[in-house]
Design an enzyme around this catalytic site. Structure first.
Site, PDB file in Angstrom:
ATOM      1  N   LYS A  54       9.102  -2.646  12.462  1.00 43.60           N
ATOM      2  CA  LYS A  54      10.341  -2.909  11.712  1.00 43.60           C
ATOM      3  C   LYS A  54      11.460  -2.000  12.214  1.00 43.60           C
ATOM      4  O   LYS A  54      12.589  -2.447  12.433  1.00 43.60           O
ATOM      5  CB  LYS A  54      10.107  -2.680  10.210  1.00 43.60           C
ATOM      6  CG  LYS A  54       9.234  -3.747   9.577  1.00 43.60           C
ATOM      7  CD  LYS A  54       8.806  -3.384   8.158  1.00 43.60           C
ATOM      8  CE  LYS A  54       7.861  -4.441   7.600  1.00 43.60           C
ATOM      9  NZ  LYS A  54       7.316  -4.098   6.274  1.00 43.60           N
ATOM     10  N   GLN A  98       7.715   0.531   1.767  1.00 41.61           N
ATOM     11  CA  GLN A  98       6.557  -0.069   2.422  1.00 41.61           C
ATOM     12  C   GLN A  98       5.345  -0.098   1.481  1.00 41.61           C
ATOM     13  O   GLN A  98       5.017   0.902   0.856  1.00 41.61           O
ATOM     14  CB  GLN A  98       6.237   0.728   3.706  1.00 41.61           C
ATOM     15  CG  GLN A  98       5.063   0.181   4.502  1.00 41.61           C
ATOM     16  CD  GLN A  98       5.313  -1.229   5.048  1.00 41.61           C
ATOM     17  OE1 GLN A  98       6.418  -1.571   5.450  1.00 41.61           O
ATOM     18  NE2 GLN A  98       4.283  -2.055   5.041  1.00 41.61           N
ATOM     19  N   ASP A 121      13.562  -7.014   0.721  1.00 50.00           N
ATOM     20  CA  ASP A 121      12.248  -7.655   0.626  1.00 50.00           C
ATOM     21  C   ASP A 121      12.276  -8.835  -0.350  1.00 50.00           C
ATOM     22  O   ASP A 121      11.294  -9.570  -0.453  1.00 50.00           O
ATOM     23  CB  ASP A 121      11.199  -6.631   0.160  1.00 50.00           C
ATOM     24  CG  ASP A 121      10.276  -6.202   1.286  1.00 50.00           C
ATOM     25  OD1 ASP A 121      10.282  -6.867   2.347  1.00 50.00           O
ATOM     26  OD2 ASP A 121       9.542  -5.212   1.107  1.00 50.00           O
TER      27      ASP A 121
END
Ligand SMILES: NC(=O)c1ccc[n+]([C@@H]2O[C@H](COP(=O)([O-])OP(=O)(O)OC[C@H]3O[C@@H](n4cnc5c(N)ncnc54)[C@H](OP(=O)(O)O)[C@@H]3O)[C@@H](O)[C@H]2O)c1
Length: 304
Positions: A54, A98, A121
């Site tokens: 990422k 995360q 997200d």
């Protein structure tokens, strides 16, 4: 029949190029460089690999990355304070915490604390709710990255019109199965969601024009479960023993078996995984535009 393999790597590379071009325009015309804060708690080895991918994708498309690492012992209160500080920081456009978080931390509480405008997200209750009522779509707003990527690959395989197709989603998680169900309803699919208590999964599967496997069970979906001509998107990532004591990655679909019946299938690796990362880049760009009061850039799925 041998299925067409849907090349997620190539589709993701095209999407990242579009994002990079828009990021360049944002910088030139408005002086804005999107900034993604990535918060990692603990040292989960799989997370370390995802976060590295990422971070490098974000830098490649021209974003600033704020890489924030904390020990697994970080108290939940302190993580909430970190999220609060990132919410208030105008130079940060996207916040990614995360997963998985250490067991001592209630994941939902942390996700809920993220400012929905910075929720790259797409997992805050507000953004999930907006998706459910159709205020957010794959073309507008912040949609969860893996479901967006899976839908884009479906369109890559079938074309833009998915109306009337029967889509079976195997898995009902908040991060994959449920948001994907709403995206597919928006596409006028007839959606069935299966889970660990579903009876007769193989029989259900044989009625589906589209199968999206997101159960986290290696090779659950067998070749003889597939309706001839169906399109299969394999979201699963499972580590299984390989020769020489090594491990290899496999999806939730028995790939070589399914190749015989399906019209198209996304591989693991090289399918949904790269698209998830590209969609995170897209969401960070969108978040930067939303926060600056600019229209959402034309980085549309059908452009890939
Ligand atoms: N490619 C990517 O970028 C990406 C991103 C995210 C996740 N993933 C992968 O996708 C998979 C799913 O992820 P997740 O986060 O959604 O997992 P999750 O939260 O564990 O959810 C798994 C879902 O699958 C269902 N399930 C489990 N076993 C089943 C079975 N035998 N038959 C039918 N349904 C079954 C579970 O049912 P219950 O609800 O009844 O327990 C649950 O709804 C994992 O392999 C994960 O690594 C990939």
């Amino acid at each position: 029949m041998s299925a067409r393999v849907i090349d997620g790597k190539a589709a993701a590379a095209r999407l990242r190029l579009l994002v990079a071009a828009e990021a360049d325009r944002l910088k030139t015309e408005h002086g804005i460089v999107p900034c993604l804060a990535v918060v990692v708690v603990g040292d989960d080895p799989a997370s370390a690999i995802y976060v590295a991918s990422k971070n490098s994708a974000a830098r490649e498309v021209g974003f600033v990355v704020r890489d924030m690492r904390h020990p697994a012992s970080l108290p939940a209160r302190e993580l909430l304070d970190i999220v609060g500080a990132l919410n208030a920081d105008k130079s940060v456009h996207g916040i990614l915490v995360q997963m998985p978080l250490p067991e001592s931390i209630r994941t939902r509480e942390i996700i809920t604390a993220i400012d929905p405008a910075k929720d790259v997200d797409g997992l805050t209750p507000l953004n999930l709710g907006r998706l459910m009522i159709g205020e957010i779509t794959v073309e507008r707003g912040l949609v969860a990255c893996t479901p967006s990527g899976a839908l884009m690959l479906l369109k890559e395989a079938i074309g833009r019109d998915l109306s009337g197709r029967h889509a079976l989603i195997i898995g009902r998680s908040q991060q994959v199965g449920r948001p994907l169900a709403h995206l597919l309803l928006q596409e006028n699919c007839t959606v069935t969601i299966a889970h660990s208590r579903t009876a007769g999964l193989a029989t259900l599967c044989r009625t589906a024009d589209i199968v999206i496997a997101a159960a986290g069970r290696a090779e659950l979906v067998r070749g003889d479960w597939i309706k001839p001509g169906a399109t299969i998107i394999d979201v699963g990532i499972n580590r299984v023993p390989a020769e020489g004591g090594k491990m290899r990655l496999t999806g939730d679909v028995a790939y070589t078996e399914v190749l015989q019946n399906a019209a198209a299938i996304s591989p693991v690796p090289g399918g949904v995984g790269p698209m998830t990362i590209a969609c995170l880049m897209r969401n960070t760009l969108i978040a930067a535009c939303i926060q600056a009061g600019l229209p959402q850039p034309e980085v549309q799925p059908h452009a890939i």
